[in-house]
Design a protein around this motif. Structure first.
Motif, PDB file in Angstrom:
ATOM      1  N   ILE A 109       0.821  -1.224   0.000  1.00  0.00           N
ATOM      2  CA  ILE A 109       0.000   0.000   0.000  1.00  0.00           C
ATOM      3  C   ILE A 109       0.851   1.267   0.000  1.00  0.00           C
ATOM      4  O   ILE A 109       0.861   2.021  -0.967  1.00  0.00           O
ATOM      5  N   PHE A 110       1.565   1.534   1.095  1.00  0.00           N
ATOM      6  CA  PHE A 110       2.307   2.794   1.225  1.00  0.00           C
ATOM      7  C   PHE A 110       3.783   2.582   0.871  1.00  0.00           C
ATOM      8  O   PHE A 110       4.475   1.800   1.512  1.00  0.00           O
ATOM      9  N   ASP A 111       4.271   3.312  -0.141  1.00  0.00           N
ATOM     10  CA  ASP A 111       5.674   3.183  -0.521  1.00  0.00           C
ATOM     11  C   ASP A 111       6.606   3.883   0.468  1.00  0.00           C
ATOM     12  O   ASP A 111       7.764   3.516   0.588  1.00  0.00           O
ATOM     13  N   TRP A 112       6.134   4.899   1.112  1.00  0.00           N
ATOM     14  CA  TRP A 112       6.918   5.619   2.123  1.00  0.00           C
ATOM     15  C   TRP A 112       5.926   6.324   3.035  1.00  0.00           C
ATOM     16  O   TRP A 112       4.804   6.608   2.639  1.00  0.00           O
ATOM     17  N   THR A 113       6.364   6.588   4.246  1.00  0.00           N
ATOM     18  CA  THR A 113       5.446   7.170   5.225  1.00  0.00           C
ATOM     19  C   THR A 113       6.145   8.267   6.031  1.00  0.00           C
ATOM     20  O   THR A 113       7.211   8.034   6.608  1.00  0.00           O
ATOM     21  N   ARG A 114       5.541   9.447   6.061  1.00  0.00           N
ATOM     22  CA  ARG A 114       5.972  10.535   6.930  1.00  0.00           C
ATOM     23  C   ARG A 114       4.713  11.173   7.523  1.00  0.00           C
ATOM     24  O   ARG A 114       3.646  11.161   6.892  1.00  0.00           O
ATOM     25  N   THR A 115       4.838  11.757   8.698  1.00  0.00           N
ATOM     26  CA  THR A 115       3.688  12.400   9.327  1.00  0.00           C
ATOM     27  C   THR A 115       3.665  13.903   9.097  1.00  0.00           C
ATOM     28  O   THR A 115       2.647  14.552   9.325  1.00  0.00           O
ATOM     29  N   GLU A 116       4.796  14.453   8.654  1.00  0.00           N
ATOM     30  CA  GLU A 116       4.874  15.894   8.416  1.00  0.00           C
ATOM     31  C   GLU A 116       5.791  16.120   7.226  1.00  0.00           C
ATOM     32  O   GLU A 116       6.906  15.595   7.181  1.00  0.00           O
ATOM     33  N   MET A 117       5.307  16.874   6.254  1.00  0.00           N
ATOM     34  CA  MET A 117       6.074  17.097   5.030  1.00  0.00           C
ATOM     35  C   MET A 117       7.050  18.270   5.146  1.00  0.00           C
ATOM     36  O   MET A 117       8.071  18.295   4.476  1.00  0.00           O
ATOM     37  N   PHE A 118       6.714  19.244   6.000  1.00  0.00           N
ATOM     38  CA  PHE A 118       7.550  20.445   6.105  1.00  0.00           C
ATOM     39  C   PHE A 118       7.799  20.772   7.576  1.00  0.00           C
ATOM     40  O   PHE A 118       7.400  21.824   8.081  1.00  0.00           O
ATOM     41  N   HIS A 119       8.456  19.863   8.267  1.00  0.00           N
ATOM     42  CA  HIS A 119       8.731  20.025   9.694  1.00  0.00           C
ATOM     43  C   HIS A 119       9.827  21.080   9.889  1.00  0.00           C
ATOM     44  O   HIS A 119      10.902  20.995   9.278  1.00  0.00           O
ATOM     45  N   PRO A 120       9.600  22.089  10.735  1.00  0.00           N
ATOM     46  CA  PRO A 120      10.611  23.142  10.920  1.00  0.00           C
ATOM     47  C   PRO A 120      11.833  22.644  11.689  1.00  0.00           C
ATOM     48  O   PRO A 120      11.713  21.955  12.698  1.00  0.00           O
ATOM     49  N   LEU A 121      13.007  23.015  11.190  1.00  0.00           N
ATOM     50  CA  LEU A 121      14.271  22.684  11.843  1.00  0.00           C
ATOM     51  C   LEU A 121      14.866  23.934  12.486  1.00  0.00           C
ATOM     52  O   LEU A 121      14.462  25.064  12.181  1.00  0.00           O
ATOM     53  N   GLU A 122      15.846  23.725  13.341  1.00  0.00           N
ATOM     54  CA  GLU A 122      16.424  24.839  14.100  1.00  0.00           C
ATOM     55  C   GLU A 122      17.082  25.872  13.199  1.00  0.00           C
ATOM     56  O   GLU A 122      17.162  27.052  13.558  1.00  0.00           O
TER      57      GLU A 122
END
Length: 358
Positions: A109-122
């Motif tokens: 089903i899912f080829d890749w999985t992330r919960t946030e596409m543009f997570h802010p970094l320091e």
């Protein structure tokens, strides 16, 4: 080492080949016919049209990522042979056009999985992020909505025609465990590998991303033991891997330097990237620089140099930096920086080898 750059095609990518041409050291473009529905034959004319366009910029088009595998093949459905025969025909057509490597995966089903596409970094950039607790407690439909909202461009592995059948697919996979998935992979490989050999193509299976079960779905390409099982299926020279340091390396138990040392010979294609792994199982994608993450990128490149690696290498996911608006993980700037870092490491290791022989 043959440096390449993944590109999603005309009208489907914020990056142009004119821009890629300005990155030193890039020899080839990793491509696919992203608009083709999974399971359909890639026809010779459409393959050649894309290759001609890529070659017009001075690049080779030796590597395709990906020719996705239809869910009926993974599930072992009664109609799987129809899709396997289509896959064989696509291999033949790509081989006739001069393609050398096909990257594929066998993730349900899912080829890749992330919960946030543009997570802010320091540092002010953003990056792809995986929050383990959220996935462990998330309804799959919520995840689908998150990904779908991230970009108007195609997101391979998240094809609309597949996601429209999500409930049906989850029900079907209730009857498929890891053992059955391995069995179905074996049937697929024994059918296609002779065709790949005849066509001059190496098949390079990509590790599961992330390399553990999500939503109760089986995952099988998760660590070095998976490669031993893959080899046991067939010793065909066409049976290879895509060595992805970020996907397999997201599990801190997978030592990517040791994996490169032992299995680089199996990898006609390598994705080199870095991730920072947290104690709670979360991970975030970082720059390629070794010190920014948990993957010893420097050590991996040293192993490739020691083995005189001649395979295709591409920088993998990058951060979104300098205000770039792009497909999640696939902007121009950070991947260009990644290439320069990988080339610097390679040159240093090659110079060290040459010095030791004097």
């Amino acid at each position: 080492m043959n440096i390449t750059f993944r590109w999603y095609g005309r009208g489907n990518d914020t990056v142009t080949l004119d821009q890629v041409k300005q990155i030193p050291g890039v020899k080839g473009i990793v491509w696919a016919l992203h608009q083709k529905p999974v399971g359909e034959v890639w026809e010779k004319a459409e393959i050649q049209a894309e290759i001609d366009y890529i070659q017009s910029f001075g690049f080779h088009a030796d590597v395709v990522e990906s020719v996705n595998v239809h869910e009926s093949i993974k599930l072992g459905n009664e109609d799987r042979m129809k899709y396997i025969e289509n896959y064989k025909e696509t291999i033949r057509n790509l081989g006739a056009a001069g393609v050398k490597v096909i990257c594929y995966n066998f993730m349900p089903i899912f080829d890749w999985t992330r919960t946030e596409m543009f997570h802010p970094l320091e540092d002010g950039s953003t990056a792809l992020f995986y929050e383990k607790a959220k996935v462990d407690n998330l309804d799959p439909q919520e995840l689908i909505n998150t990904v779908a909202a991230a970009s108007d461009l195609t997101l391979p592995g998240w094809e609309p025609e597949k996601l429209a059948r999500i409930s049906e697919l989850f029900e079907a996979y209730k009857h498929v465990d890891e053992e059955k998935l391995w069995e179905n992979l074996g049937i697929f490989l024994k059918e296609i590998l002779p065709v790949a050999e005849e066509s001059g193509i190496k098949m390079a299976i990509h590790p599961d991303d992330p390399p553990w079960s999500i939503f109760g779905l089986p995952r099988i390409i998760t660590g070095p033991e998976s490669y031993e099982k893959l080899i046991a299926i067939s010793d065909s020279p066409a049976n290879g891997i895509t060595m992805c340091t970020g996907s397999m390396g997201a599990n801190k138990e997978n030592d990517m330097v040791e994996i490169a040392k032992k299995y680089a010979y199996l990898a006609p294609f390598s994705h080199i990237r870095n991730v920072k792994i947290y104690e709670n199982g979360d991970f975030v994608e970082t720059s390629h620089y070794t010190q920014d993450g948990s993957i010893n990128v420097q050590g991996v490149m040293e192993q490739l140099s020691k083995q005189n690696y001649t395979g295709y290498v591409r920088p993998d996911h990058g951060r979104h930096i300098w205000g770039e608006v792009c497909r999640p993980g696939y902007g121009l700037y950070d991947r260009a920086l990644g290439i320069m870092y990988l080339l610097g490491l390679w040159d240093a290791h090659e110079a060290s080898k040459a010095g030791s022989k004097q």
